[in-house]
Design an enzyme around this catalytic site. Structure first.
Site, mmCIF file in Angstrom:
data_model
loop_
_atom_site.group_PDB
_atom_site.id
_atom_site.type_symbol
_atom_site.label_atom_id
_atom_site.label_comp_id
_atom_site.label_asym_id
_atom_site.label_seq_id
_atom_site.Cartn_x
_atom_site.Cartn_y
_atom_site.Cartn_z
ATOM 1 N NE ARG A 256 25.734 41.119 -19.008
ATOM 2 C CZ ARG A 256 26.331 40.288 -18.405
ATOM 3 N NH1 ARG A 256 25.848 39.057 -18.850
ATOM 4 N NH2 ARG A 256 27.538 40.514 -17.953
ATOM 5 C CD GLU A 285 24.759 34.288 -23.534
ATOM 6 O OE1 GLU A 285 25.599 33.555 -22.742
ATOM 7 O OE2 GLU A 285 24.438 34.923 -23.640
ATOM 8 C CG HIS A 304 28.624 36.003 -24.619
ATOM 9 N ND1 HIS A 304 27.460 35.609 -23.096
ATOM 10 C CD2 HIS A 304 28.833 37.111 -23.806
ATOM 11 C CE1 HIS A 304 27.031 37.240 -22.861
ATOM 12 N NE2 HIS A 304 28.461 37.780 -23.406
#
Length: 343
Positions: A256, A285, A304
């Site tokens: 994370r 992001e 990701h």
């Protein structure tokens, strides 16, 4: 029973519906909502985190639904208020961060989730990131394709590290971290673990050692993050703790973005204090165009992708469908995020 399948470009409605059919004896009536993630990034929606689509889209699609299965749809107070017939939301993620749990409980809706659905994919990806960072696989490939032959990487001061004999630290020891540890032990690494909730006996049985976080950071040439993001763990690895790492250490974060304070990283890389950085998650992001790490040396950055395997999508659909099957048969649900609703 009317079931809303709110799928996306990863866990699609076809996967969700087929998995539910396999679990529910009588053919359900299906409604569908297609969400744009991951083509469009997730974000906060109506007070929940990491959601895709809008509240109004979900409300319209929920008409008459008793059950909803989804990965990213926002289930907020507004949504629950507009869907009085809804009884179960089954989320195919490791945590239902797209659901307002207090609002669900107040509305009498059980919320389930899918622990471990991407554990294998994420563990394999983390190992790949560790190897790529230690041996300059990604950075040297990019340089070669850009026209630069880096023969100097074979010079002793620039040469990479082997996993065998290297001390690797894992921050977090859940379903993913424990898998990573077993692979590292098989490579011949000495593995240290920092996790206040882990069982020392299990860690020892896996061939690793449980230590305090500061001790881990001082002793490890490679550190990989695998903790959950909570108020307690936000910026767990900050400037002060980064300073504890040995000179030239490798840092990997595929868990994370919020676990790591990104501000000190460019300076640590440019000074050589940090030898390499491998990231799959970020504080923002996607990272902005003026992201400072774009110009820093020895950075591997992926969008990701750690959990992005086909098996993860299929497994996630099966896990949520199994909960729908339990609900349809009147059985106890397996992974309930708001157990108070069952009392």
């Amino acid at each position: 029973m009317r079931v809303l399948c709110a799928g996306d470009e990863f866990v699609g409605n076809n996967l969700l519906a087929d998995a539910v059919r396999a679990e529910v004896p009588a053919e359900p009536e299906f409604a569908e909502l297609s969400l744009p993630w991951p083509v469009e990034p997730f974000g906060p929606v109506g007070g929940v985190h990491e959601a895709s689509g809008t509240e109004d889209q979900v409300i319209e699609a929920l008409a008459g639904a008793e059950v909803a299965v989804t990965q990213m749809a926002p289930f907020t107070k507004k949504v629950f208020a507009a869907a009085p017939g809804l009884k179960l939301v089954s989320v195919c993620r490791g945590g239902p961060v797209n659901v307002d749990l207090p609002a669900a409980t107040e509305a009498g809706v059980a919320v389930t989730y899918a622990p471990g659905r991407n554990a294998t994919a994420a563990a394999e990806f983390a190992i790949g990131m560790i190897l790529a960072a230690m041996r300059r696989i990604s950075t040297s490939s990019a340089e070669l394709l850009g026209g630069t032959w880096r023969g100097d990487y074979y010079a002793y001061p620039n040469a990479g590290l082997e996993l065998e004999g290297t001390t690797v630290g894992l921050v977090g020891y859940g379903a993913i971290g424990s898998r990573v540890a077993k692979v590292l032990v098989a490579f011949g690494s000495k593995v240290l673990v920092a996790d206040p909730y882990a069982q020392r006996e299990q860690i020892a049985a896996d061939g690793a050692e449980l230590v305090e976080l500061e001790d881990l950071l001082r002793r490890c040439s490679v550190v990989s993050l695998h903790a959950r993001l909570t108020d307690e763990t936000r910026h767990l690895i900050n400037g002060e703790r980064l300073a504890l790492l040995p000179e030239g250490a490798v840092l990997v974060n595929s868990a994370r973005g919020g676990l790591l304070d990104y501000a000190p990283l460019p300076g640590l890389l440019k000074s050589g204090r940090l030898g390499a950085l491998a990231l799959d998650v970020y504080d923002v992001e996607p990272p902005p165009a003026d992201w400072a790490l774009r110009d820093a040396p020895n950075v591997i950055a992926t969008p990701h992708l750690a959990g992005a395997s086909r098996q993860t999508a299929e497994r996630a659909a099966r896990i949520v469908a199994a909960e729908v099957g339990r609900y349809a048969r009147g059985e106890q649900l397996a992974n309930v995020a708001n157990p108070d609703v069952l009392r």
